[in-house]
Design a protein around this motif. Structure first.
Motif, PDB file in Angstrom:
ATOM      1  N   LYS A   6       0.854  -1.188   0.000  1.00 11.05           N
ATOM      2  CA  LYS A   6       0.000   0.000   0.000  1.00 11.05           C
ATOM      3  C   LYS A   6       0.885   1.230   0.000  1.00 11.05           C
ATOM      4  N   LYS A   7       0.636   2.116  -0.949  1.00 11.14           N
ATOM      5  CA  LYS A   7       1.446   3.338  -1.029  1.00 11.14           C
ATOM      6  C   LYS A   7       0.570   4.556  -0.747  1.00 11.14           C
ATOM      7  N   PHE A   8       1.075   5.463   0.081  1.00 13.58           N
ATOM      8  CA  PHE A   8       0.336   6.682   0.409  1.00 13.58           C
ATOM      9  C   PHE A   8       1.162   7.897   0.006  1.00 13.58           C
ATOM     10  N   GLY A   9       0.536   8.787  -0.774  1.00 13.74           N
ATOM     11  CA  GLY A   9       1.238   9.972  -1.283  1.00 13.74           C
ATOM     12  C   GLY A   9       1.278  11.113  -0.287  1.00 13.74           C
ATOM     13  N   GLY A  10       1.884  12.218  -0.721  1.00  9.30           N
ATOM     14  CA  GLY A  10       2.170  13.355   0.160  1.00  9.30           C
ATOM     15  C   GLY A  10       0.975  13.921   0.901  1.00  9.30           C
ATOM     16  N   THR A  11      -0.149  14.133   0.196  1.00  8.76           N
ATOM     17  CA  THR A  11      -1.317  14.720   0.858  1.00  8.76           C
ATOM     18  C   THR A  11      -1.876  13.755   1.891  1.00  8.76           C
ATOM     19  N   TYR A 172      -2.707   4.807  -2.877  1.00  5.23           N
ATOM     20  CA  TYR A 172      -3.692   5.715  -2.283  1.00  5.23           C
ATOM     21  C   TYR A 172      -3.251   7.153  -2.520  1.00  5.23           C
ATOM     22  N   THR A 173      -4.217   7.996  -2.970  1.00  2.00           N
ATOM     23  CA  THR A 173      -3.852   9.378  -3.237  1.00  2.00           C
ATOM     24  C   THR A 173      -4.997  10.316  -2.881  1.00  2.00           C
ATOM     25  N   ASP A 174      -4.912  11.564  -3.364  1.00  4.33           N
ATOM     26  CA  ASP A 174      -5.922  12.556  -2.982  1.00  4.33           C
ATOM     27  C   ASP A 174      -7.088  12.630  -3.964  1.00  4.33           C
ATOM     28  N   VAL A 175      -7.105  11.765  -4.972  1.00  4.28           N
ATOM     29  CA  VAL A 175      -8.279  11.615  -5.835  1.00  4.28           C
ATOM     30  C   VAL A 175      -8.663  10.128  -5.764  1.00  4.28           C
ATOM     31  N   ASP A 176      -9.907   9.803  -6.152  1.00  5.29           N
ATOM     32  CA  ASP A 176     -10.332   8.420  -5.929  1.00  5.29           C
ATOM     33  C   ASP A 176     -10.104   7.508  -7.127  1.00  5.29           C
ATOM     34  N   GLY A 177      -9.211   7.889  -8.013  1.00  5.52           N
ATOM     35  CA  GLY A 177      -8.895   7.010  -9.127  1.00  5.52           C
ATOM     36  C   GLY A 177      -8.289   7.779 -10.274  1.00  5.52           C
ATOM     37  N   VAL A 178      -8.157   7.089 -11.400  1.00  4.15           N
ATOM     38  CA  VAL A 178      -7.659   7.746 -12.616  1.00  4.15           C
ATOM     39  C   VAL A 178      -8.877   8.269 -13.364  1.00  4.15           C
ATOM     40  N   TYR A 179      -8.820   9.520 -13.752  1.00  4.40           N
ATOM     41  CA  TYR A 179      -9.930  10.162 -14.451  1.00  4.40           C
ATOM     42  C   TYR A 179      -9.583  10.355 -15.929  1.00  4.40           C
ATOM     43  N   THR A 180     -10.616  10.699 -16.702  1.00  3.74           N
ATOM     44  CA  THR A 180     -10.418  10.957 -18.134  1.00  3.74           C
ATOM     45  C   THR A 180      -9.463  12.132 -18.360  1.00  3.74           C
ATOM     46  N   THR A 181      -9.377  13.016 -17.383  1.00  2.36           N
ATOM     47  CA  THR A 181      -8.344  14.047 -17.379  1.00  2.36           C
ATOM     48  C   THR A 181      -8.206  14.537 -15.943  1.00  2.36           C
ATOM     49  N   ASP A 182      -7.287  15.433 -15.691  1.00  5.01           N
ATOM     50  CA  ASP A 182      -7.065  15.902 -14.327  1.00  5.01           C
ATOM     51  C   ASP A 182      -8.358  16.510 -13.755  1.00  5.01           C
ATOM     52  N   PRO A 183      -8.972  15.854 -12.759  1.00  4.92           N
ATOM     53  CA  PRO A 183     -10.248  16.370 -12.230  1.00  4.92           C
ATOM     54  C   PRO A 183     -10.102  17.751 -11.589  1.00  4.92           C
ATOM     55  N   ARG A 184      -8.867  18.155 -11.307  1.00  2.93           N
ATOM     56  CA  ARG A 184      -8.684  19.480 -10.697  1.00  2.93           C
ATOM     57  C   ARG A 184      -8.890  20.596 -11.709  1.00  2.93           C
ATOM     58  N   ILE A 185      -8.731  20.315 -12.995  1.00  2.00           N
ATOM     59  CA  ILE A 185      -8.986  21.397 -13.942  1.00  2.00           C
ATOM     60  C   ILE A 185     -10.227  21.166 -14.805  1.00  2.00           C
ATOM     61  N   ALA A 208       0.012  13.286 -16.772  1.00  2.00           N
ATOM     62  CA  ALA A 208      -0.956  12.951 -15.712  1.00  2.00           C
ATOM     63  C   ALA A 208      -0.190  12.370 -14.532  1.00  2.00           C
ATOM     64  N   LYS A 209       0.102  13.219 -13.553  1.00  2.00           N
ATOM     65  CA  LYS A 209       1.069  12.785 -12.529  1.00  2.00           C
ATOM     66  C   LYS A 209       0.473  11.857 -11.476  1.00  2.00           C
ATOM     67  N   VAL A 210      -0.749  11.378 -11.698  1.00  2.00           N
ATOM     68  CA  VAL A 210      -1.367  10.501 -10.710  1.00  2.00           C
ATOM     69  C   VAL A 210      -0.535   9.231 -10.484  1.00  2.00           C
ATOM     70  N   LEU A 211       0.195   8.790 -11.505  1.00  2.00           N
ATOM     71  CA  LEU A 211       1.172   7.700 -11.334  1.00  2.00           C
ATOM     72  C   LEU A 211       2.460   8.102 -12.044  1.00  2.00           C
TER      73      LEU A 211
HETATM   74  P1  ADP Z   1       0.428  11.767  -4.447  1.00  2.00           P
HETATM   75  O1  ADP Z   1       1.031  12.827  -3.594  1.00  2.00           O
HETATM   76  O2  ADP Z   1      -0.611  10.966  -3.725  1.00  2.00           O
HETATM   77  O3  ADP Z   1       1.440  10.924  -5.139  1.00  2.00           O
HETATM   78  P2  ADP Z   1       0.041  13.293  -6.872  1.00  2.00           P
HETATM   79  O4  ADP Z   1      -0.191  14.740  -6.649  1.00  2.00           O
HETATM   80  O5  ADP Z   1       1.382  12.844  -7.281  1.00  2.00           O
HETATM   81  O6  ADP Z   1      -0.426  12.541  -5.546  1.00  2.00           O
HETATM   82  O7  ADP Z   1      -1.027  12.722  -7.923  1.00  2.00           O
HETATM   83  C1  ADP Z   1      -2.409  12.934  -7.740  1.00  2.00           C
HETATM   84  C2  ADP Z   1      -2.848  14.125  -8.580  1.00  2.00           C
HETATM   85  O8  ADP Z   1      -2.764  13.798  -9.961  1.00  2.00           O
HETATM   86  C3  ADP Z   1      -4.316  14.497  -8.407  1.00  2.00           C
HETATM   87  O9  ADP Z   1      -4.490  15.375  -7.315  1.00  2.00           O
HETATM   88  C4  ADP Z   1      -4.673  15.149  -9.741  1.00  2.00           C
HETATM   89  O10 ADP Z   1      -4.672  16.554  -9.669  1.00  2.00           O
HETATM   90  C5  ADP Z   1      -3.528  14.736 -10.672  1.00  2.00           C
HETATM   91  N1  ADP Z   1      -3.989  14.148 -11.931  1.00  2.00           N
HETATM   92  C6  ADP Z   1      -3.564  14.516 -13.160  1.00  2.00           C
HETATM   93  N2  ADP Z   1      -4.165  13.826 -14.111  1.00  2.00           N
HETATM   94  C7  ADP Z   1      -5.024  12.973 -13.498  1.00  2.00           C
HETATM   95  C8  ADP Z   1      -5.935  11.987 -13.968  1.00  2.00           C
HETATM   96  N3  ADP Z   1      -6.093  11.738 -15.268  1.00  2.00           N
HETATM   97  N4  ADP Z   1      -6.653  11.294 -13.044  1.00  2.00           N
HETATM   98  C9  ADP Z   1      -6.490  11.536 -11.732  1.00  2.00           C
HETATM   99  N5  ADP Z   1      -5.655  12.463 -11.232  1.00  2.00           N
HETATM  100  C10 ADP Z   1      -4.913  13.177 -12.091  1.00  2.00           C
END
Ligand code: ADP
Ligand code: ASP
Ligand code: MG
Length: 409
Positions: A6-11, A172-185, A208-211
């Motif tokens: 299990k991996k937990f990111g910065g937030t 584990y991160t601050d969004v609940d999965g991979v989205y079609t694009t960055d849900p923050r924008i 897409a920095k989610v991974l």
């Molecule tokens: P962590 O600190 O948990 O590693 P990151 O900030 O590295 O988290 O990655 C999570 C962030 O990736 C989200 O907050 C979101 O803004 C961004 N992001 C960019 N593209 C996507 C995407 N397609 N789906 C989900 N998140 C995305």
């Protein structure tokens, strides 16, 4: 009983309360009888601050010492999480990269994991304890601390899952999965239940920095069952899977953007064989990754303009290399900017569908957005545009490709 990384990111580890929340999640898995290895990042903002310290100390610093500094953030969170777990009567111990050890090459700041010794971790798990491992770091053959590049804890987690033959790797991160694009924008972004390794690899490498990109490549190579999910809510996440597991494939499955780009134009370069090779060889020697390239035809047949992109962090270095060789390369001028963004549409369905690129160009044209550079591959189309149009472009493309989440109206 399963073995889970299990991996937990910065937030997710941003303060002690959040670390306690992580400990609770870990405890739940332990109580269910699973063997758990936890990988944590530094508290949010910490790594950025450590990077800034290095830059303030000297803009061009020793990469080995940079790694010594920036690896420090994760040391704090592994210790704190182990303390929180122990408080909950869950036996746990922390491991720094070198204590595992996680062996890497010596490319400081962007090291690759070469091998992981699993003996000590196995011993820890066998003793009924949780192993809490520092993400983002390893040790080179000469004994020096290395880091894996920004976002590298994802790669630490997947690599550990592969080495330990874990049943699954949960990110584990601050969004609940991979989205079609960055849900923050794009508020209308849709969560994907599944995404293919290949698409995730493109999405990650295109911004897409989610991974971290390398974590996806590693998951793909080793077949690690990887899931992205929220550390704050109990919701199903997104599974990264092989193409055969996807039933209905969209033509375009996501839009990515990357702000960390810079564009350089070499104006009036002499138009003769070998010039382009002379231009790029010194950049390659300095490990500067040139991405998109366009050479425009010369009007009089004697000179040409070459435009290309490099990571924004390398812009200063690249410009200096080219300026130092101005006499040798014989160009007229050098124009460069970091105020650009790369926007990409990604989808394995593109292999069998035409018209994806032209829809992108039409959509951007309708919004009056000028395309500066274009590149395509089998499953993506990328363009460079002015950074100020990032949100507008991503939202318009998201709608144009039918990716918007349905509204409740
Ligand atoms: P962590 O600190 O948990 O590693 P990151 O900030 O590295 O988290 O990655 C999570 C962030 O990736 C989200 O907050 C979101 O803004 C961004 N992001 C960019 N593209 C996507 C995407 N397609 N789906 C989900 N998140 C995305
Ligand atoms: N703490 C590191 C970073 O901010 C590693 C990570 O978060 O994955 O880049
Ligand atoms: Mg991350």
């Amino acid at each position: 009983m399963a073995r889970i990384v299990k991996k937990f990111g910065g937030t997710s580890v941003g303060d002690v309360d959040r670390i306690r929340n992580v400990a609770n999640r870990v405890k739940k898995a332990v109580d269910e009888g699973h063997e758990v290895v936890v990988v944590v990042s530094a508290m949010s903002g910490t790594t950025n601050q450590l990077v800034d310290f290095c830059r303030a100390a000297a803009p061009m610093h020793d990469a080995r010492e940079y790694d010594t500094v920036v690896a420090a953030g994760e040391q704090i969170t592994i210790g704190l999480l182990s303390i929180c777990l122990q408080e909950m009567e869950v036996p746990a111990r922390s491991f720094l990269g070198w204590q595992v050890p996680i062996h890497t090459n010596d490319v400081h700041g962007a090291a690759r994991i070469e091998s992981i010794e699993t003996e000590k971790l196995e011993e820890c798990l066998k003793g009924g304890r949780v192993a809490v491992v520092a993400g983002f770091q390893g040790i080179a053959d000469d004994g020096r601390i290395t880091t894996l590049g920004r976002g590298g804890s994802d790669t630490s987690a997947v690599a550990l899952a592969a080495a330990l033959k874990a049943d699954q790797c949960d990110i584990y991160t601050d969004v609940d999965g991979v989205y079609t694009t960055d849900p923050r924008i794009v508020p209308k972004a849709r969560k994907l239940d599944k995404i293919t390794y290949e698409e995730m690899l493109e999405m990650a490498s295109l911004g897409a920095k989610v991974l971290q990109t390398r974590s996806v490549a590693m998951a793909m190579t080793h077949g690690v069952r990887t899931q992205v999910l929220s550390s704050f809510e109990d919701l199903p996440g997104t599974l990264v899977v092989g193409e055969d597991e996807i039933v209905e494939q969209e033509v375009v499955s996501g839009i990515a953007y990357s702000r960390g780009e810079a564009k350089i134009t070499v104006v009036g370069l002499e138009d003769r064989p070998g010039q382009v090779s002379h231009l790029f060889a010194p950049l390659a020697e300095e490990n500067i990754n040139v991405d998109m390239i366009v050479q425009s035809a010369s009007e009089d047949g004697t000179s040409t303009d070459v435009t290309f992109t490099v990571p924004e962090d390398d812009l200063r270095k690249a410009v200096k290399i080219l300026q130092d060789r101005k006499d040798e390369l014989k160009y007229r001028d050098l124009v460069y900017t970091g105020d650009v963004v790369k926007v990409s549409v990604v989808g394995v369905g593109m292999r069998s569908h035409a018209g994806v690129a032209s829809k992108m160009f039409d959509t951007l044209a309708e919004k009056g957005i000028n395309i500066q550079v274009i590149s395509t591959s089998e499953i993506k189309v990328s363009v460079i545009i002015d950074a100020e149009y990032t949100e507008l472009a991503v939202r318009a493309l998201h709608t144009a490709y039918g990716l918007d989440a349905p509204t409740d109206a």
